[in-house]
Design a protein around this motif. Structure first.
Motif, mmCIF file in Angstrom:
data_model
loop_
_atom_site.group_PDB
_atom_site.id
_atom_site.type_symbol
_atom_site.label_atom_id
_atom_site.label_comp_id
_atom_site.label_asym_id
_atom_site.label_seq_id
_atom_site.Cartn_x
_atom_site.Cartn_y
_atom_site.Cartn_z
ATOM 1 N N THR A 52 0.843 -1.184 0.000
ATOM 2 C CA THR A 52 0.000 0.000 0.000
ATOM 3 C C THR A 52 0.889 1.248 0.000
ATOM 4 O O THR A 52 2.092 1.165 0.249
ATOM 5 N N GLY A 53 0.286 2.397 -0.251
ATOM 6 C CA GLY A 53 1.029 3.652 -0.221
ATOM 7 C C GLY A 53 1.666 3.902 1.131
ATOM 8 O O GLY A 53 2.803 4.387 1.228
ATOM 9 N N GLU A 54 0.949 3.568 2.196
ATOM 10 C CA GLU A 54 1.480 3.744 3.547
ATOM 11 C C GLU A 54 2.686 2.841 3.791
ATOM 12 O O GLU A 54 3.685 3.251 4.397
ATOM 13 N N GLU A 55 2.615 1.615 3.293
ATOM 14 C CA GLU A 55 3.736 0.681 3.466
ATOM 15 C C GLU A 55 4.961 1.129 2.658
ATOM 16 O O GLU A 55 6.099 1.014 3.130
ATOM 17 N N ILE A 56 4.732 1.685 1.484
ATOM 18 C CA ILE A 56 5.849 2.199 0.679
ATOM 19 C C ILE A 56 6.500 3.378 1.391
ATOM 20 O O ILE A 56 7.727 3.484 1.435
ATOM 21 N N GLU A 57 5.704 4.244 1.977
ATOM 22 C CA GLU A 57 6.255 5.367 2.749
ATOM 23 C C GLU A 57 7.041 4.873 3.958
ATOM 24 O O GLU A 57 8.082 5.431 4.302
ATOM 25 N N ASN A 58 6.517 3.833 4.591
ATOM 26 C CA ASN A 58 7.224 3.199 5.705
ATOM 27 C C ASN A 58 8.611 2.739 5.266
ATOM 28 O O ASN A 58 9.604 2.988 5.946
ATOM 29 N N MET A 59 8.654 2.059 4.122
ATOM 30 C CA MET A 59 9.913 1.539 3.596
ATOM 31 C C MET A 59 10.861 2.688 3.259
ATOM 32 O O MET A 59 12.055 2.633 3.571
ATOM 33 N N ARG A 60 10.351 3.745 2.659
ATOM 34 C CA ARG A 60 11.189 4.917 2.349
ATOM 35 C C ARG A 60 11.744 5.543 3.619
ATOM 36 O O ARG A 60 12.885 6.002 3.653
ATOM 37 N N GLY A 61 10.948 5.587 4.656
ATOM 38 C CA GLY A 61 11.412 6.112 5.935
ATOM 39 C C GLY A 61 12.577 5.291 6.486
ATOM 40 O O GLY A 61 13.559 5.838 6.984
ATOM 41 N N TRP A 62 12.454 3.970 6.374
ATOM 42 C CA TRP A 62 13.551 3.105 6.811
ATOM 43 C C TRP A 62 14.787 3.326 5.941
ATOM 44 O O TRP A 62 15.913 3.354 6.449
ATOM 45 N N MET A 63 14.599 3.505 4.657
ATOM 46 C CA MET A 63 15.738 3.741 3.767
ATOM 47 C C MET A 63 16.445 5.045 4.130
ATOM 48 O O MET A 63 17.679 5.106 4.152
ATOM 49 N N ASP A 64 15.677 6.082 4.434
ATOM 50 C CA ASP A 64 16.271 7.353 4.870
ATOM 51 C C ASP A 64 17.045 7.165 6.167
ATOM 52 O O ASP A 64 18.157 7.658 6.320
ATOM 53 N N HIS A 65 16.440 6.439 7.090
ATOM 54 C CA HIS A 65 17.095 6.170 8.375
ATOM 55 C C HIS A 65 18.421 5.436 8.162
ATOM 56 O O HIS A 65 19.451 5.822 8.714
ATOM 57 N N PHE A 66 18.403 4.398 7.354
ATOM 58 C CA PHE A 66 19.612 3.609 7.110
ATOM 59 C C PHE A 66 20.667 4.425 6.368
ATOM 60 O O PHE A 66 21.851 4.334 6.678
ATOM 61 N N ALA A 67 20.246 5.220 5.401
ATOM 62 C CA ALA A 67 21.201 6.030 4.632
ATOM 63 C C ALA A 67 21.890 7.060 5.512
ATOM 64 O O ALA A 67 23.049 7.405 5.281
ATOM 65 N N ASN A 68 21.197 7.557 6.531
ATOM 66 C CA ASN A 68 21.783 8.543 7.435
ATOM 67 C C ASN A 68 22.631 7.914 8.534
ATOM 68 O O ASN A 68 23.470 8.585 9.123
#
Length: 165
Positions: free
Chosen positions: A135-151
């Motif tokens: 879902t859109g919410e799950e994709i945003e969740n995944m993007r949030g994790w990607m931002d967290h990991f990249a930082n």
């Protein structure tokens, strides 16, 4: 306009300028030659050693799997094709950690769905999860994790299909 050394402000300014010039031209003259013993072993901001050098590599699910913290001291995981070195977070991603099942694996679906269950992981011999049913919410969740990991962690590679490497 004239420069009158009789004025205290001008005299002070001239002495300050001369002091600064002397510090630039003769820097060793103003620094002590020896360091007192009490400062020889004090705190320093310099790291003890350089962190290990990581090469950006292409991984497949099979070649990523050994980096699970058990078979190899390095711990890697992937989210949506990006591989992160999470070795610094060994207490979370290493053996016994709460995210240990993601170590050496593609964690995309689990991070998107906020689930640590084994069924969130695609078998290493199967094609990569296309994540088309998220879902859109799950994709945003995944993007949030990607931002967290990249930082927080080093991006050290990309994840591709087993036969694409």
């Amino acid at each position: 306009m004239s420069f009158d050394l009789g004025l205290p402000v001008n005299t002070a300014l001239l002495l300050y300028v001369l002091y600064c010039v002397q510090r630039i031209i003769l820097p060793s003259a103003s620094t002590p030659k020896t360091v007192p013993n009490e400062f020889k072993h004090s705190y320093t901001w310099m790291p003890r050693g350089h962190p290990p050098t990581l090469l950006f590599k292409t991984y497949t699910p099979r070649t990523l799997q050994p980096f699970n913290g058990t078979d190899n001291p390095r711990i890697l995981l992937a989210i949506k094709g990006v591989v992160y070195d999470v070795t610094a977070g060994r207490s979370f991603y290493g053996p016994g950690g709460m995210y240990a099942n993601f170590a050496g694996r593609d964690a995309s679906r689990g991070m998107a769905k906020q689930s640590f269950d084994e069924e969130m992981l695609t078998d290493i011999d199967q094609p990569l999860d296309k994540l088309e049913d998220l879902t859109g919410e799950e994709i945003e969740n995944m993007r949030g994790w990607m931002d967290h990991f990249a930082n927080k962690y080093i991006i050290c590679g990309r994840l591709v299909e087993n036969d694409a490497a």
